[in-house]
Design an enzyme around this catalytic site. Structure first.
Site, PDB file in Angstrom:
ATOM      1  N   LYS A  24       0.828  -1.209   0.000  1.00 33.39           N
ATOM      2  CA  LYS A  24       0.000   0.000   0.000  1.00 33.39           C
ATOM      3  C   LYS A  24       0.862   1.259   0.000  1.00 33.39           C
ATOM      4  CE  LYS A  24      -3.194   0.969   3.510  1.00 33.39           C
ATOM      5  NZ  LYS A  24      -3.299   2.331   3.977  1.00 33.39           N
ATOM      6  N   SER A  25       1.865   1.300   0.865  1.00 35.01           N
ATOM      7  CA  SER A  25       2.715   2.488   0.968  1.00 35.01           C
ATOM      8  C   SER A  25       3.418   2.782  -0.353  1.00 35.01           C
ATOM      9  CB  SER A  25       3.759   2.296   2.073  1.00 35.01           C
ATOM     10  OG  SER A  25       3.159   2.176   3.333  1.00 35.01           O
ATOM     11  N   ARG A  29       2.955   6.039  -3.204  1.00 34.52           N
ATOM     12  CA  ARG A  29       4.102   6.877  -3.560  1.00 34.52           C
ATOM     13  C   ARG A  29       4.428   6.797  -5.043  1.00 34.52           C
ATOM     14  NH1 ARG A  29       4.012   5.743   1.636  1.00 34.52           N
ATOM     15  NH2 ARG A  29       5.170   6.998   3.177  1.00 34.52           N
ATOM     16  N   GLY A  96      -5.230   8.522   5.216  1.00 35.16           N
ATOM     17  CA  GLY A  96      -4.315   9.461   5.847  1.00 35.16           C
ATOM     18  C   GLY A  96      -3.044   9.642   5.044  1.00 35.16           C
ATOM     19  N   GLN A 170       4.638   9.182   7.218  1.00 37.30           N
ATOM     20  CA  GLN A 170       3.772  10.069   6.434  1.00 37.30           C
ATOM     21  C   GLN A 170       4.229  11.523   6.554  1.00 37.30           C
ATOM     22  OE1 GLN A 170      -0.280   9.433   7.654  1.00 37.30           O
ATOM     23  NE2 GLN A 170      -0.341   7.328   6.926  1.00 37.30           N
ATOM     24  N   ASP A 317       1.795  -0.506  12.207  1.00 40.80           N
ATOM     25  CA  ASP A 317       0.584  -0.992  11.538  1.00 40.80           C
ATOM     26  C   ASP A 317       0.189  -2.386  12.016  1.00 40.80           C
ATOM     27  OD1 ASP A 317       0.059   1.254  10.062  1.00 40.80           O
ATOM     28  OD2 ASP A 317       1.095   0.549   8.264  1.00 40.80           O
ATOM     29  N   ARG A 348      -6.744   2.623  18.272  1.00 41.67           N
ATOM     30  CA  ARG A 348      -6.487   1.183  18.174  1.00 41.67           C
ATOM     31  C   ARG A 348      -6.124   0.539  19.507  1.00 41.67           C
ATOM     32  NH1 ARG A 348      -3.525   1.027  12.261  1.00 41.67           N
ATOM     33  NH2 ARG A 348      -5.461   1.082  11.043  1.00 41.67           N
ATOM     34  N   ARG A 392      -7.732  -2.707   9.786  1.00 38.17           N
ATOM     35  CA  ARG A 392      -6.790  -3.598  10.467  1.00 38.17           C
ATOM     36  C   ARG A 392      -7.424  -4.298  11.668  1.00 38.17           C
ATOM     37  NH1 ARG A 392      -2.323  -2.925   7.581  1.00 38.17           N
ATOM     38  NH2 ARG A 392      -1.815  -0.830   6.818  1.00 38.17           N
TER      39      ARG A 392
END
Length: 439
Positions: A24-25, A29, A96, A170, A317, A348, A392
Protein backbone atom coordinates in the site's frame (compact mmCIF):
# COMPACT_ATOMS: atom_id res chain seq x y z
CA UNK A 1 -23.61 -4.21 5.23
CA UNK A 2 -24.89 -6.96 7.49
CA UNK A 3 -22.69 -8.81 9.95
CA UNK A 4 -20.31 -11.33 8.40
CA UNK A 5 -20.12 -14.84 9.82
CA UNK A 6 -16.46 -15.61 10.55
CA UNK A 7 -14.66 -18.92 10.16
CA UNK A 8 -14.21 -20.55 13.59
CA UNK A 9 -13.37 -24.02 14.94
CA UNK A 10 -10.42 -24.28 12.52
CA UNK A 11 -9.41 -27.94 12.70
CA UNK A 12 -6.84 -28.49 9.95
CA UNK A 13 -4.91 -25.22 9.87
CA UNK A 14 -3.92 -23.15 6.84
CA UNK A 15 -2.00 -24.62 3.92
CA UNK A 16 -0.77 -23.58 0.49
CA UNK A 17 0.86 -20.60 -1.19
CA UNK A 18 -0.50 -17.08 -1.59
CA UNK A 19 0.62 -13.92 -3.35
CA UNK A 20 -0.63 -11.05 -1.19
CA UNK A 21 -1.65 -7.74 -2.81
CA UNK A 22 0.89 -5.04 -3.64
CA UNK A 23 2.36 -2.84 -0.93
CA UNK A 24 0.00 0.00 0.00
CA UNK A 25 2.71 2.49 0.97
CA UNK A 26 4.66 1.92 -2.25
CA UNK A 27 1.53 2.06 -4.45
CA UNK A 28 0.61 5.49 -3.03
CA UNK A 29 4.10 6.88 -3.56
CA UNK A 30 4.53 5.48 -7.07
CA UNK A 31 1.40 7.35 -8.21
CA UNK A 32 2.58 10.66 -6.76
CA UNK A 33 6.17 10.44 -7.96
CA UNK A 34 5.03 9.26 -11.37
CA UNK A 35 2.79 12.32 -11.62
CA UNK A 36 5.60 14.81 -10.90
CA UNK A 37 8.22 13.01 -13.03
CA UNK A 38 8.88 13.62 -16.71
CA UNK A 39 7.57 10.87 -18.98
CA UNK A 40 5.67 7.67 -18.30
CA UNK A 41 5.81 5.70 -15.08
CA UNK A 42 4.59 2.10 -15.18
CA UNK A 43 3.45 0.55 -11.91
CA UNK A 44 3.16 -3.24 -11.75
CA UNK A 45 1.29 -5.14 -8.98
CA UNK A 46 -0.44 -1.91 -7.89
CA UNK A 47 -2.78 -2.26 -4.92
CA UNK A 48 -6.30 -1.39 -6.10
CA UNK A 49 -7.63 -0.74 -2.59
CA UNK A 50 -9.92 2.11 -1.56
CA UNK A 51 -7.03 4.10 -0.05
CA UNK A 52 -4.77 3.83 -3.09
CA UNK A 53 -7.66 4.65 -5.42
CA UNK A 54 -8.16 7.86 -3.39
CA UNK A 55 -4.62 8.83 -4.36
CA UNK A 56 -5.19 7.80 -7.99
CA UNK A 57 -8.34 9.93 -8.30
CA UNK A 58 -6.66 12.89 -6.59
CA UNK A 59 -3.79 12.84 -9.08
CA UNK A 60 -6.29 12.64 -11.95
CA UNK A 61 -8.12 15.66 -10.49
CA UNK A 62 -4.76 17.46 -10.50
CA UNK A 63 -4.55 16.99 -14.28
CA UNK A 64 -2.55 13.75 -14.53
CA UNK A 65 -3.56 11.10 -17.08
CA UNK A 66 -3.61 7.68 -15.42
CA UNK A 67 -4.79 4.43 -16.98
CA UNK A 68 -5.34 1.20 -15.05
CA UNK A 69 -5.55 -2.36 -16.33
CA UNK A 70 -6.01 -4.69 -13.38
CA UNK A 71 -2.97 -4.23 -11.17
CA UNK A 72 -0.96 -2.50 -13.91
CA UNK A 73 -1.06 1.30 -13.92
CA UNK A 74 0.41 3.85 -16.35
CA UNK A 75 1.03 7.44 -15.19
CA UNK A 76 1.76 10.20 -17.72
CA UNK A 77 3.97 12.51 -15.65
CA UNK A 78 3.99 16.27 -16.15
CA UNK A 79 6.94 17.27 -13.98
CA UNK A 80 7.03 19.15 -10.69
CA UNK A 81 5.36 22.22 -12.15
CA UNK A 82 2.84 20.38 -14.33
CA UNK A 83 0.02 19.84 -11.83
CA UNK A 84 -3.16 21.87 -12.39
CA UNK A 85 -5.52 23.48 -9.93
CA UNK A 86 -8.40 21.01 -9.42
CA UNK A 87 -11.92 22.08 -10.34
CA UNK A 88 -13.31 21.00 -6.95
CA UNK A 89 -12.09 20.01 -3.46
CA UNK A 90 -10.16 16.74 -3.42
CA UNK A 91 -11.79 13.80 -1.64
CA UNK A 92 -9.22 11.88 0.45
CA UNK A 93 -11.72 9.16 1.43
CA UNK A 94 -10.30 7.36 4.46
CA UNK A 95 -6.66 7.72 3.44
CA UNK A 96 -4.32 9.46 5.85
CA UNK A 97 -1.37 8.68 3.57
CA UNK A 98 -2.99 10.44 0.61
CA UNK A 99 -3.84 13.47 2.73
CA UNK A 100 -0.53 14.00 4.47
CA UNK A 101 1.70 13.34 1.45
CA UNK A 102 -0.43 15.59 -0.76
CA UNK A 103 -0.12 18.41 1.78
CA UNK A 104 3.63 18.34 1.24
CA UNK A 105 3.38 17.99 -2.54
CA UNK A 106 0.78 20.75 -2.96
CA UNK A 107 2.46 23.17 -0.52
CA UNK A 108 4.99 24.20 -3.18
CA UNK A 109 2.58 24.50 -6.10
CA UNK A 110 1.21 27.74 -7.59
CA UNK A 111 -2.46 27.23 -6.68
CA UNK A 112 -4.80 26.57 -3.77
CA UNK A 113 -6.30 23.15 -3.08
CA UNK A 114 -8.98 22.07 -0.63
CA UNK A 115 -8.86 18.61 0.94
CA UNK A 116 -11.62 16.73 2.76
CA UNK A 117 -12.25 13.16 3.86
CA UNK A 118 -14.76 10.78 5.34
CA UNK A 119 -16.02 11.04 8.92
CA UNK A 120 -13.17 8.92 10.29
CA UNK A 121 -10.39 10.77 8.44
CA UNK A 122 -11.77 14.17 9.44
CA UNK A 123 -11.06 13.29 13.08
CA UNK A 124 -7.37 12.55 12.51
CA UNK A 125 -4.65 15.08 13.44
CA UNK A 126 -3.17 17.14 10.60
CA UNK A 127 -1.17 19.79 12.48
CA UNK A 128 1.61 17.22 12.80
CA UNK A 129 2.05 17.86 9.05
CA UNK A 130 1.01 21.50 8.65
CA UNK A 131 3.23 22.80 11.47
CA UNK A 132 6.58 21.35 10.30
CA UNK A 133 5.71 22.31 6.71
CA UNK A 134 5.20 25.88 7.93
CA UNK A 135 8.91 25.95 8.85
CA UNK A 136 9.56 25.75 5.10
CA UNK A 137 7.13 28.59 4.41
CA UNK A 138 4.08 26.45 3.63
CA UNK A 139 0.58 27.75 4.28
CA UNK A 140 -1.96 25.08 5.25
CA UNK A 141 -5.23 26.00 6.95
CA UNK A 142 -7.03 23.32 8.98
CA UNK A 143 -10.04 23.47 11.29
CA UNK A 144 -9.68 24.98 14.77
CA UNK A 145 -8.99 21.48 16.08
CA UNK A 146 -6.26 20.81 13.49
CA UNK A 147 -8.26 18.43 11.31
CA UNK A 148 -9.76 18.25 7.81
CA UNK A 149 -11.17 19.91 5.81
CA UNK A 150 -7.99 21.82 4.97
CA UNK A 151 -6.84 24.39 2.44
CA UNK A 152 -3.32 24.16 1.01
CA UNK A 153 -2.24 27.57 -0.30
CA UNK A 154 0.59 26.77 -2.70
CA UNK A 155 3.57 29.14 -2.64
CA UNK A 156 7.36 29.18 -3.07
CA UNK A 157 9.10 27.25 -0.28
CA UNK A 158 12.43 27.73 1.48
CA UNK A 159 14.78 24.96 2.53
CA UNK A 160 14.97 24.39 6.27
CA UNK A 161 16.22 22.07 8.99
CA UNK A 162 13.12 20.53 10.54
CA UNK A 163 13.04 18.31 13.62
CA UNK A 164 9.98 16.09 13.68
CA UNK A 165 8.04 15.74 16.92
CA UNK A 166 6.42 12.40 16.00
CA UNK A 167 7.94 9.28 14.43
CA UNK A 168 5.82 9.18 11.27
CA UNK A 169 6.77 8.12 7.76
CA UNK A 170 3.77 10.07 6.43
CA UNK A 171 4.97 13.33 7.99
CA UNK A 172 8.55 12.72 6.88
CA UNK A 173 7.42 11.98 3.33
CA UNK A 174 5.29 15.14 3.20
CA UNK A 175 8.34 17.21 4.12
CA UNK A 176 10.51 15.42 1.56
CA UNK A 177 7.97 16.16 -1.22
CA UNK A 178 7.90 19.81 -0.15
CA UNK A 179 11.71 19.94 0.04
CA UNK A 180 12.01 18.84 -3.60
CA UNK A 181 10.31 22.13 -4.52
CA UNK A 182 12.21 24.45 -2.14
CA UNK A 183 14.78 27.01 -3.26
CA UNK A 184 17.57 25.64 -1.05
CA UNK A 185 18.44 22.22 0.47
CA UNK A 186 16.53 20.87 3.48
CA UNK A 187 17.38 18.48 6.29
CA UNK A 188 14.65 16.51 8.04
CA UNK A 189 15.53 14.97 11.41
CA UNK A 190 13.40 12.12 12.77
CA UNK A 191 12.85 11.08 16.38
CA UNK A 192 13.18 7.42 15.38
CA UNK A 193 13.80 5.76 12.00
CA UNK A 194 10.59 5.13 10.03
CA UNK A 195 9.84 3.31 6.77
CA UNK A 196 11.98 4.71 3.97
CA UNK A 197 9.98 3.93 0.81
CA UNK A 198 9.87 7.59 -0.25
CA UNK A 199 13.64 8.00 -0.06
CA UNK A 200 14.36 4.75 -1.91
CA UNK A 201 11.88 5.48 -4.68
CA UNK A 202 12.96 9.08 -5.15
CA UNK A 203 16.55 7.97 -5.69
CA UNK A 204 15.31 5.66 -8.47
CA UNK A 205 13.48 8.64 -10.03
CA UNK A 206 16.72 10.67 -9.98
CA UNK A 207 16.38 12.82 -6.87
CA UNK A 208 19.37 13.84 -4.77
CA UNK A 209 18.45 12.61 -1.31
CA UNK A 210 20.81 11.31 1.34
CA UNK A 211 20.16 9.53 4.63
CA UNK A 212 22.74 9.84 7.42
CA UNK A 213 24.39 6.80 8.96
CA UNK A 214 22.14 7.08 12.02
CA UNK A 215 19.07 6.79 9.74
CA UNK A 216 17.59 9.88 11.41
CA UNK A 217 18.71 12.83 9.25
CA UNK A 218 17.57 13.05 5.61
CA UNK A 219 19.03 15.76 3.37
CA UNK A 220 17.02 16.70 0.27
CA UNK A 221 18.34 18.81 -2.61
CA UNK A 222 15.88 20.89 -4.67
CA UNK A 223 15.03 18.79 -7.70
CA UNK A 224 14.20 20.40 -11.03
CA UNK A 225 13.59 17.13 -12.85
CA UNK A 226 12.55 13.58 -12.02
CA UNK A 227 12.37 10.85 -14.66
CA UNK A 228 9.55 8.31 -15.02
CA UNK A 229 10.37 4.73 -14.01
CA UNK A 230 8.97 1.22 -13.94
CA UNK A 231 7.99 0.41 -10.37
CA UNK A 232 7.40 -3.24 -9.48
CA UNK A 233 5.45 -3.25 -6.23
CA UNK A 234 6.28 -6.19 -3.93
CA UNK A 235 3.68 -7.86 -1.74
CA UNK A 236 2.60 -5.78 1.26
CA UNK A 237 4.10 -7.15 4.48
CA UNK A 238 1.32 -5.43 6.45
CA UNK A 239 -1.18 -7.57 4.51
CA UNK A 240 1.01 -10.67 4.70
CA UNK A 241 1.24 -10.18 8.47
CA UNK A 242 -2.38 -11.30 8.95
CA UNK A 243 -1.64 -14.66 7.35
CA UNK A 244 1.71 -14.93 9.13
CA UNK A 245 -0.15 -14.63 12.43
CA UNK A 246 -3.01 -16.87 11.27
CA UNK A 247 -0.62 -19.71 10.45
CA UNK A 248 1.40 -19.16 13.62
CA UNK A 249 -1.62 -19.47 15.95
CA UNK A 250 -3.50 -22.22 14.05
CA UNK A 251 -2.41 -25.84 14.62
CA UNK A 252 -1.34 -27.96 11.60
CA UNK A 253 -0.58 -24.84 9.50
CA UNK A 254 2.17 -24.37 6.92
CA UNK A 255 1.91 -21.62 4.28
CA UNK A 256 4.17 -19.77 1.84
CA UNK A 257 3.57 -16.07 1.15
CA UNK A 258 5.13 -15.15 -2.18
CA UNK A 259 7.36 -12.13 -2.97
CA UNK A 260 6.72 -10.10 0.19
CA UNK A 261 8.50 -6.79 0.86
CA UNK A 262 11.21 -7.30 3.50
CA UNK A 263 12.47 -3.70 3.67
CA UNK A 264 14.20 -3.59 7.07
CA UNK A 265 12.07 -0.62 8.15
CA UNK A 266 8.96 -2.83 7.78
CA UNK A 267 10.02 -6.20 9.18
CA UNK A 268 9.32 -5.48 12.84
CA UNK A 269 6.56 -8.10 12.84
CA UNK A 270 9.09 -10.74 11.75
CA UNK A 271 11.46 -9.73 14.56
CA UNK A 272 8.62 -9.86 17.09
CA UNK A 273 7.57 -13.29 15.88
CA UNK A 274 11.15 -14.57 16.12
CA UNK A 275 11.44 -13.29 19.71
CA UNK A 276 8.17 -15.01 20.63
CA UNK A 277 9.31 -18.37 19.24
CA UNK A 278 7.58 -18.28 15.87
CA UNK A 279 8.47 -20.64 13.03
CA UNK A 280 9.23 -18.49 9.97
CA UNK A 281 11.82 -18.80 7.20
CA UNK A 282 12.78 -16.44 4.36
CA UNK A 283 13.26 -18.09 0.97
CA UNK A 284 14.07 -16.92 -2.59
CA UNK A 285 15.33 -13.52 -1.51
CA UNK A 286 15.62 -10.82 -4.17
CA UNK A 287 17.39 -7.48 -4.02
CA UNK A 288 16.44 -4.21 -5.65
CA UNK A 289 15.01 -0.86 -4.68
CA UNK A 290 12.76 -2.81 -2.31
CA UNK A 291 14.04 -6.26 -1.18
CA UNK A 292 11.55 -9.14 -1.20
CA UNK A 293 11.34 -12.82 -0.26
CA UNK A 294 8.97 -15.75 0.07
CA UNK A 295 7.92 -16.31 3.68
CA UNK A 296 7.33 -19.88 4.92
CA UNK A 297 5.32 -19.93 8.17
CA UNK A 298 4.34 -22.86 10.40
CA UNK A 299 2.32 -23.20 13.59
CA UNK A 300 4.30 -22.47 16.78
CA UNK A 301 3.86 -22.31 20.54
CA UNK A 302 4.56 -18.70 21.60
CA UNK A 303 6.26 -17.00 24.53
CA UNK A 304 5.23 -13.52 25.80
CA UNK A 305 7.08 -10.37 24.74
CA UNK A 306 7.85 -6.84 25.93
CA UNK A 307 8.10 -3.95 23.44
CA UNK A 308 9.01 -0.29 24.06
CA UNK A 309 8.88 2.93 22.03
CA UNK A 310 12.12 2.18 20.16
CA UNK A 311 10.62 -0.96 18.64
CA UNK A 312 7.13 0.39 17.99
CA UNK A 313 7.67 2.34 14.68
CA UNK A 314 8.70 -0.87 12.89
CA UNK A 315 5.41 -2.57 13.88
CA UNK A 316 3.04 0.40 14.12
CA UNK A 317 0.58 -0.99 11.54
CA UNK A 318 0.91 -4.54 12.85
CA UNK A 319 0.53 -3.79 16.55
CA UNK A 320 -3.04 -5.14 16.72
CA UNK A 321 -1.60 -8.41 15.43
CA UNK A 322 1.20 -8.31 18.01
CA UNK A 323 -1.55 -7.99 20.62
CA UNK A 324 -3.22 -11.07 19.15
CA UNK A 325 0.05 -13.02 19.25
CA UNK A 326 0.41 -11.97 22.89
CA UNK A 327 -3.14 -13.19 23.60
CA UNK A 328 -2.16 -16.61 22.25
CA UNK A 329 1.17 -16.81 24.11
CA UNK A 330 1.71 -18.38 27.54
CA UNK A 331 2.15 -15.50 30.01
CA UNK A 332 2.13 -11.71 30.29
CA UNK A 333 3.16 -9.40 27.43
CA UNK A 334 3.67 -5.63 27.80
CA UNK A 335 3.47 -3.25 24.82
CA UNK A 336 4.50 0.36 25.57
CA UNK A 337 5.31 3.53 23.60
CA UNK A 338 2.44 3.09 21.15
CA UNK A 339 0.43 6.27 21.82
CA UNK A 340 0.43 6.88 18.05
CA UNK A 341 -2.19 4.11 17.82
CA UNK A 342 -4.72 6.38 19.50
CA UNK A 343 -4.93 8.59 16.38
CA UNK A 344 -5.21 5.96 13.64
CA UNK A 345 -8.48 5.09 11.84
CA UNK A 346 -9.74 4.36 15.34
CA UNK A 347 -8.15 4.54 18.78
CA UNK A 348 -6.49 1.18 18.17
CA UNK A 349 -5.37 0.74 21.77
CA UNK A 350 -8.95 1.04 23.00
CA UNK A 351 -10.52 -1.01 20.21
CA UNK A 352 -7.98 -3.84 20.43
CA UNK A 353 -8.57 -4.06 24.19
CA UNK A 354 -12.34 -3.97 23.75
CA UNK A 355 -12.46 -6.64 21.06
CA UNK A 356 -9.95 -9.03 22.66
CA UNK A 357 -11.95 -8.90 25.89
CA UNK A 358 -14.95 -10.21 23.94
CA UNK A 359 -12.86 -13.33 23.32
CA UNK A 360 -12.13 -13.72 27.02
CA UNK A 361 -8.56 -12.36 26.84
CA UNK A 362 -7.33 -10.49 29.94
CA UNK A 363 -6.24 -7.05 28.69
CA UNK A 364 -5.21 -3.96 30.64
CA UNK A 365 -5.26 -0.70 28.68
CA UNK A 366 -2.39 1.77 29.26
CA UNK A 367 -2.13 5.37 27.99
CA UNK A 368 0.53 4.21 25.49
CA UNK A 369 -0.10 0.51 25.13
CA UNK A 370 -1.45 -2.74 26.53
CA UNK A 371 -0.73 -5.43 29.12
CA UNK A 372 -2.00 -8.79 27.87
CA UNK A 373 -2.20 -12.03 29.83
CA UNK A 374 -2.09 -14.68 27.14
CA UNK A 375 -3.33 -18.23 27.39
CA UNK A 376 -3.92 -21.06 24.91
CA UNK A 377 -7.71 -21.32 25.33
CA UNK A 378 -10.33 -18.57 25.42
CA UNK A 379 -13.83 -18.32 26.90
CA UNK A 380 -15.97 -16.17 24.60
CA UNK A 381 -17.80 -13.31 26.33
CA UNK A 382 -19.47 -11.75 23.27
CA UNK A 383 -19.84 -13.45 19.86
CA UNK A 384 -20.45 -10.18 17.96
CA UNK A 385 -17.09 -8.63 17.07
CA UNK A 386 -16.73 -5.15 15.56
CA UNK A 387 -14.19 -3.66 13.13
CA UNK A 388 -15.15 -0.17 14.36
CA UNK A 389 -14.77 0.86 10.72
CA UNK A 390 -11.01 0.12 10.92
CA UNK A 391 -9.61 -2.27 8.31
CA UNK A 392 -6.79 -3.60 10.47
CA UNK A 393 -9.03 -4.25 13.47
CA UNK A 394 -11.49 -6.10 11.21
CA UNK A 395 -8.80 -8.36 9.75
CA UNK A 396 -7.21 -8.98 13.14
CA UNK A 397 -10.53 -10.15 14.58
CA UNK A 398 -11.18 -12.42 11.58
CA UNK A 399 -7.81 -14.08 12.27
CA UNK A 400 -8.50 -14.30 16.01
CA UNK A 401 -11.82 -16.03 15.24
CA UNK A 402 -9.96 -19.03 13.80
CA UNK A 403 -9.15 -20.08 17.39
CA UNK A 404 -12.66 -19.56 18.72
CA UNK A 405 -14.58 -22.58 20.07
CA UNK A 406 -17.84 -20.77 19.30
CA UNK A 407 -19.49 -19.16 16.27
CA UNK A 408 -18.59 -15.46 15.81
CA UNK A 409 -19.71 -12.63 13.54
CA UNK A 410 -18.08 -9.34 12.51
CA UNK A 411 -19.84 -5.97 12.27
CA UNK A 412 -18.69 -3.51 9.55
CA UNK A 413 -16.60 -6.04 7.58
CA UNK A 414 -16.67 -3.69 4.57
CA UNK A 415 -13.94 -1.56 6.24
CA UNK A 416 -11.39 -4.19 5.22
CA UNK A 417 -11.62 -3.12 1.55
CA UNK A 418 -9.66 0.04 2.46
CA UNK A 419 -6.43 -1.94 2.25
CA UNK A 420 -7.26 -5.54 1.28
CA UNK A 421 -10.39 -6.06 -0.86
CA UNK A 422 -9.76 -9.80 -1.38
CA UNK A 423 -8.84 -10.60 2.24
CA UNK A 424 -11.70 -12.99 3.00
CA UNK A 425 -11.37 -14.95 -0.26
CA UNK A 426 -7.59 -15.25 0.21
CA UNK A 427 -8.07 -16.49 3.78
CA UNK A 428 -10.67 -18.98 2.63
CA UNK A 429 -8.32 -20.35 -0.06
CA UNK A 430 -5.71 -21.22 2.58
CA UNK A 431 -8.36 -22.77 4.84
CA UNK A 432 -9.73 -24.86 1.96
CA UNK A 433 -6.25 -26.14 1.11
CA UNK A 434 -5.75 -27.00 4.77
CA UNK A 435 -8.91 -29.09 4.74
CA UNK A 436 -7.87 -30.83 1.53
CA UNK A 437 -4.38 -31.58 2.92
CA UNK A 438 -5.97 -33.29 5.92
CA UNK A 439 -7.98 -35.76 3.82
Amino acid sequence: MEQKKLTTHLQHGLNGALAVPGDKSISHRALMLGAIAQGTTTIKHFLSSADCLSTLRAMQDLGIKITRDGDNVSVEGKGLTGLKKPEHPLNMGNSGTTTRLLMGLLAGQSFETELFGDTSLQKRPMRRVSEPLAEMGASILTTSTGTLPAKVIGKPLQGAQVKLKVASAQVKSALILAALQAKTPSTIIEKLPTRDHTERMLQEFGAQIETAADHLAITVQPQPRLLGQTVIVPGDISSAAFFIVAATISKHSEIVLKNVNINETRTGILSVLQKMGGNLQLENKSTGTEPAADLRVKYATLSPIQLDEKEIPAVIDELPLVALLAACAHGRSILRGAQELRVKETDRIATVAQELRKLGVLVQELPDGLIIDGRPAWDINDPILDSHGDHRIGMMMAIAALRSPEALALKKPEAIAVSYPTFFSDLESLITLGEEESK
